[in-house]
Scaffold this motif. Structure first.
Motif, PDB file in Angstrom:
ATOM      1  N   PHE A  73       0.635  -1.316   0.087  1.00 17.18           N
ATOM      2  CA  PHE A  73       0.006   0.181   0.063  1.00 17.18           C
ATOM      3  C   PHE A  73       0.939   1.235   0.062  1.00 17.18           C
ATOM      4  O   PHE A  73       0.322   2.303  -0.238  1.00 17.18           O
ATOM      5  N   GLU A  74       2.069   1.246   0.425  1.00 15.79           N
ATOM      6  CA  GLU A  74       2.875   2.305   0.550  1.00 15.79           C
ATOM      7  C   GLU A  74       4.334   1.699  -0.240  1.00 15.79           C
ATOM      8  O   GLU A  74       4.639   0.421  -0.219  1.00 15.79           O
ATOM      9  N   TRP A  75       4.888   2.549  -0.904  1.00 19.23           N
ATOM     10  CA  TRP A  75       6.363   2.251  -1.446  1.00 19.23           C
ATOM     11  C   TRP A  75       7.327   2.717  -0.531  1.00 19.23           C
ATOM     12  O   TRP A  75       7.235   4.014  -0.130  1.00 19.23           O
ATOM     13  N   THR A  76       8.611   2.078  -0.565  1.00 17.48           N
ATOM     14  CA  THR A  76       9.684   2.571   0.416  1.00 17.48           C
ATOM     15  C   THR A  76      10.176   3.934  -0.382  1.00 17.48           C
ATOM     16  O   THR A  76      10.365   3.756  -1.448  1.00 17.48           O
ATOM     17  N   THR A  77      10.592   4.841   0.326  1.00 16.92           N
ATOM     18  CA  THR A  77      11.570   5.820  -0.073  1.00 16.92           C
ATOM     19  C   THR A  77      13.022   5.358  -0.292  1.00 16.92           C
ATOM     20  O   THR A  77      13.450   5.931  -1.472  1.00 16.92           O
ATOM     21  N   GLU A  78      13.556   4.653   0.482  1.00 16.49           N
ATOM     22  CA  GLU A  78      14.874   4.179   0.355  1.00 16.49           C
ATOM     23  C   GLU A  78      14.733   2.530   0.818  1.00 16.49           C
ATOM     24  O   GLU A  78      13.699   2.351   1.720  1.00 16.49           O
TER      25      GLU A  78
END
Lengths: 371, 307
Positions: free
Chosen positions: A60-65
């Motif tokens: 549901f969310e993607w990683t920033t790093e």
């Protein structure tokens, strides 16, 4: 199973921009490895990053790093509907316009399963959560606990590699919650599926988990078994967050291979023979942590190592235990005594103002880095 | 007395409904009864009503005419049936078009950032600040032969060196359709938006989590859960389109006569209130029948989630 780890987070960062325009890291360089078949909990208060971490595993969310791996495969921007994980939502997120049967069948229809197979698998899932016979009800016609079971069945019917649970018992009353804890744990053991469980309730995490990640401010504070986390917290935050602890500021007087002597200036006492963790040096300022139930109350004139006098300021009887609040030279120390004798005789309680001696058992006393 | 009222919930309800009931009675029920009485009357030669009980007006409406070529006493005159049918199909087409335009827009607004939603909804409502008739006039300016649309098309044609004959758009059924769609669009956007906005984000996530791609999520989750809004919007659009006469009067000219125009002309030009009243009642009955079957199938726009 292709990989040793069901899910792995490698140096994952998730940044959000707040409405005020500030950037905050909800998840700040988190690394954790969750083994196949494990009941793994992420524990922390709200805003610690546990739910965001779970949402990144679900997609549901993607990683920033950093990167999330499921069964060894990097997930990148794989959308949720292509990940072999399923989620039990905090709000259950049941489809109100569908019956219980349709809700559970939804995921199987998306896989393109045949009607016979769907019928059979939904039936088995309902049996698993003890809701057989409720097929035709709408979610609104079920109690909170039953809705929760439907949510679990809907996710489990897909036979995922990993089941993600986001505070699934939060809305239930205490008694039902305790029942469901044991039921979920039994279900997990019976199915052998990896469970990743997010909760702010430490008792829940301790009850159910094989391992727990204690999180705070977007960072992992400690990962360990319930016993490790309670008995050997790796820092002051964990010692304070899990259960209760008395904290005393001290200074390391001398160090041997695995023991230290710590001077407590406020009590003008030296504690001897305390087991140490790595990375401590002589002269360092430290925090000594001791659990209330691991302090022994003795005669005020006893001759003991790690002993000091204190005055009782209050006693509180709470059924199974009695909390004894004491004070010694301005330092407040809480002691917990189990009521293994009858307390009907009031003289069995310590009286307020009574002078007693406190003994800290060295094996139960921890030296933690200050910070 | 007051104390007893404080304890009696149903008396409180009756009291609260009293003012509205009073005005509804004065302004709706009585006029309706009068209309019904007049509809059974006859036109006097000087344009007044002769009160009798005659079904002539209704017989005329369903197409049985006494004004026949020589040698026949009764014959079939399809004029009024055609008008009724035209009104019905126009209302149907307008409603379908309005749904097709309103749904994507309502979806867009409902899924946009909460801070912007208010602005977008405000923009949807802005046209309603202008008078209904003025807005229809604005469409006349756009659609007529020397209007803005033909001017733009002519300019483009000129640039491309194509010979351009201005399009005849005004006073066509198409112009009426455009006008109706434009006038009633907001009344569809708002209820659809409301029902879309109520859908919890976790439901979209749950559908994705269970393996549904965005398209199937829309078909299986979003659309069914937003149906109450579509139903409510349909009722709000279909009924007024059936009865409005200004749009067809101004944009349709003499080409597109709807039941609304018929009623208006009977009262003003033809001075036949009796026939006008009969037409009004027919319009009401037709609308009620359509609405009845529609709501029986789709509900009344309330939650489709049975309690």
């Amino acid at each position: 199973m292709t990989s040793e780890f069901a899910v792995e987070l490698r140096d994952v960062v998730k940044r959000f921009v707040t409405p005020e325009g500030n950037e905050i890291a909800a998840v700040d360089h988190v690394t954790m490895q969750i083994k196949n078949g494990e009941f793994f909990s992420m524990l922390g208060s709200s805003g610690c990053g546990k739910t965001t971490s779970l949402r990144m595993i679900a997609g549901f969310e993607w990683t920033t790093e950093g990167e999330v791996y499921i069964e060894g495969n990097p997930m990148g921007h794989t959308p949720p509907f292509q990940r072999k994980v399923n989620t039990v939502f905090q709000s259950y997120a049941l489809f109100q316009h569908m019956t219980v049967f349709q809700n559970i069948a939804f995921g199987l229809e998306m896989e393109g399963a045949k009607e016979d197979e769907i019928k059979q698998r939904v039936g088995r899932a309902l049996e698993m959560v003890q809701l057989t016979g409720m097929e035709r009800r709408k979610p609104k016609q079920l109690s909170g606990g039953q809705q929760q079971r439907v949510a679990v069945a809907r996710a489990l019917v897909k036979t995922p590699d990993v089941l993600l649970l986001d505070e699934p018992l939060g809305a239930l009353d205490l008694k039902l919650r305790k029942e469901m804890q044991l039921e979920l744990k039994a279900l997990q053991q019976q199915l052998g599926i990896t469970f990743i469980y997010v909760t702010h309730d430490q008792e829940e995490a301790l009850t159910m988990s094989d391992r727990i990640a204690v999180m705070s401010n977007g960072r992992v504070q400690q990962i360990g078994t319930p016993v490790e986390i309670y008995e050997r917290p790796s820092n002051k935050f964990v010692a304070d967050f899990i259960g209760e602890s008395n904290f005393l500021d001290g200074q390391i007087k001398s160090l041997s291979k695995d023991e230290a002597q710590v001077f407590i200036p406020a009590l003008n006492t030296e504690l001897r023979g305390i087991p140490i963790s790595q990375g401590l040096v002589k002269g360092e300022d430290v925090v000594v942590s001791i659990r209330p139930e691991k302090i022994r109350i003795t005669e005020k004139n006893a001759k003991n190592d790690n002993f000091f006098k204190a005055k009782v300021t209050n006693t509180v009887y709470i059924g199974a235990d009695t909390h004894v609040y004491t004070e010694s030279q301005g330092v407040k120390i809480k002691v917990l005594e189990q009521n293994h004798i009858s307390r009907l005789d009031t003289s069995s309680f310590y009286t307020v103002g009574q002078e007693v001696g406190l003994v800290l058992m060295p094996e139960n006393t921890l030296v933690l880095k200050k910070v | 007395m007051l104390k007893r009222l404080r304890e009696n919930k149903s008396a409180q309800g009756t009291l609260l409904a009293l003012p509205t009931t009073f005005w509804m009675f004065i302004l709706l029920i009585i006029p309706l009864i009068l209309t019904a009485i007049v509809s059974f009357g006859k036109r006097s030669p000087d344009g007044n009503v002769i009160y009798t009980f005659s079904l002539d007006n209704y017989i005329r409406l369903i197409g049985i005419s006494s004004d026949c070529p020589a040698g026949q006493t009764t014959c079939f005159n399809p004029l009024y049936v055609q008008i009724l049918w035209r009104s019905l199909t126009l209302a149907f087409n307008s409603t379908v078009l309005v749904i097709m335009l309103a749904y994507p827009l309502a979806y867009f607004i409902a899924r946009s950032h909460p801070n912007r939603r208010t602005t977008f909804l405000f923009m949807v409502l802005i046209p309603l600040w202008t008078n209904f008739v003025i807005r229809v006039y604005a469409w006349m300016m756009l659609l007529r032969k020397e209007g803005a649309i033909n001017a733009v098309l002519g300019w483009v044609a000129h640039l491309l060196h194509i010979n351009f004959v201005p399009l005849e758009m005004l006073y066509t059924p198409g112009a009426v359709l455009v006008g109706m769609v434009y006038e009633f669009l907001p009344f569809m956007i708002l209820p659809i938006y409301t029902s879309l906005e109520k859908i919890d984000n976790s439901l979209y996530e749950a559908a994705a989590d269970l393996g549904a791609n965005p398209f199937r999520t829309f078909l299986r989750v979003t659309l069914p859960l937003s149906m109450p809004g579509v139903v409510a919007g349909t009722i709000l659009v279909f009924i007024p389109v059936m009865g409005t006469f200004i749009v067809s009067d101004l944009l349709g000219g003499k080409q597109v006569i709807l039941i609304g125009n018929l009623i208006q002309r009977q009262f003003l030009d033809a001075r036949d209130p009796a026939f006008g009243s009969a037409s009004s009642l027919i319009l009401m009955v037709m609308t009620l029948i359509v609405t009845y079957f529609y709501t029986r199938k789709f509900g009344f726009g309330e939650e489709i989630v049975a309690a």
